[in-house]
Design an enzyme around this catalytic site. Structure first.
Site, PDB file in Angstrom:
ATOM      1  CB  ILE A 155      -0.964  -0.005   1.202  1.00 55.54           C
ATOM      2  CG1 ILE A 155      -1.954  -1.170   1.078  1.00 55.54           C
ATOM      3  CG2 ILE A 155      -1.717   1.321   1.302  1.00 55.54           C
ATOM      4  CD1 ILE A 155      -2.796  -1.398   2.308  1.00 55.54           C
ATOM      5  CB  SER A 201       0.041  -6.430   8.956  1.00 53.03           C
ATOM      6  OG  SER A 201       0.844  -6.872   7.883  1.00 53.03           O
ATOM      7  CG  PHE A 235       0.874   3.321   4.523  1.00 51.08           C
ATOM      8  CD1 PHE A 235      -0.497   3.168   4.501  1.00 51.08           C
ATOM      9  CD2 PHE A 235       1.437   4.269   3.677  1.00 51.08           C
ATOM     10  CE1 PHE A 235      -1.300   3.930   3.669  1.00 51.08           C
ATOM     11  CE2 PHE A 235       0.646   5.034   2.836  1.00 51.08           C
ATOM     12  CZ  PHE A 235      -0.722   4.869   2.828  1.00 51.08           C
ATOM     13  CE1 TYR A 276      -2.027  -5.263  11.806  1.00 53.48           C
ATOM     14  CE2 TYR A 276      -3.927  -6.551  11.152  1.00 53.48           C
ATOM     15  CZ  TYR A 276      -3.075  -5.494  10.942  1.00 53.48           C
ATOM     16  OH  TYR A 276      -3.276  -4.653   9.875  1.00 53.48           O
TER      17      TYR A 276
END
Length: 161
Positions: free
Chosen positions: A12, A85, A81, A149
């Protein structure tokens, strides 16, 4: 304008950096990425020379408060960002996720305080919602994350609230 993009070499982040460089010719970008997990050096190598002159890539970690301070102090905005994850990994090593995702974000927010930078974009996750009570999930959906997470990202949302 100068924008710091944390995690700017991830999927991303790199797409965002490409678009920003192409669409905003008055913007300089500093990418901060530690190039592990999703960060990929190759995701930024195809930037053309004319755009690359407005791009600085710094290898480092948002948990390094001194590094974050040095980069953020001369910027106008932050796009955040950077995060670990992987859900399964977060369940095995929750401390690493809280340290990176929560402490790293606190470092960014602290670095933004003294120069009075009030513009930040934070990329969260649908994992903050947990098991869906209904679909499609909207922003009114209860947030009950079921893994570290998701909990780490929800903590950051609440800190920024």
């Amino acid at each position: 304008m100068k924008i710091i993009v944390t995690g700017g070499a991830g999927f991303i982040g790199a797409n965002f950096v490409h678009t920003l460089l192409e669409d905003h010719t008055d913007t300089d970008i500093v990418v901060l990425d530690k190039f592990t997990y999703a960060g990929n050096r190759g995701s930024l190598t195809d930037i053309t020379d004319d755009l690359a002159e407005r791009l600085t890539i710094v290898e480092g970690d948002i948990v390094d408060a001194d590094l974050v301070d040095s980069l953020v102090k001369d910027s106008d905005a932050v796009v955040h960002f950077a995060a670990l994850s992987q859900v399964a990994e977060s369940m095995q090593y929750p401390g690493i996720y809280y340290r990176n995702n929560v402490v790293g974000t606190l470092n960014l927010l602290d670095a933004m305080r003294e120069p009075d930078i009030d513009k930040i974009v934070f990329s969260s996750t649908a994992a903050t919602y947990g098991e869906p009570k209904y679909t499609p999930i909207d922003e009114r959906h209860p947030q009950h994350p079921i893994n570290p997470y998701g909990r780490s990202k929800l903590m950051v949302e609440r800190i920024m609230d």
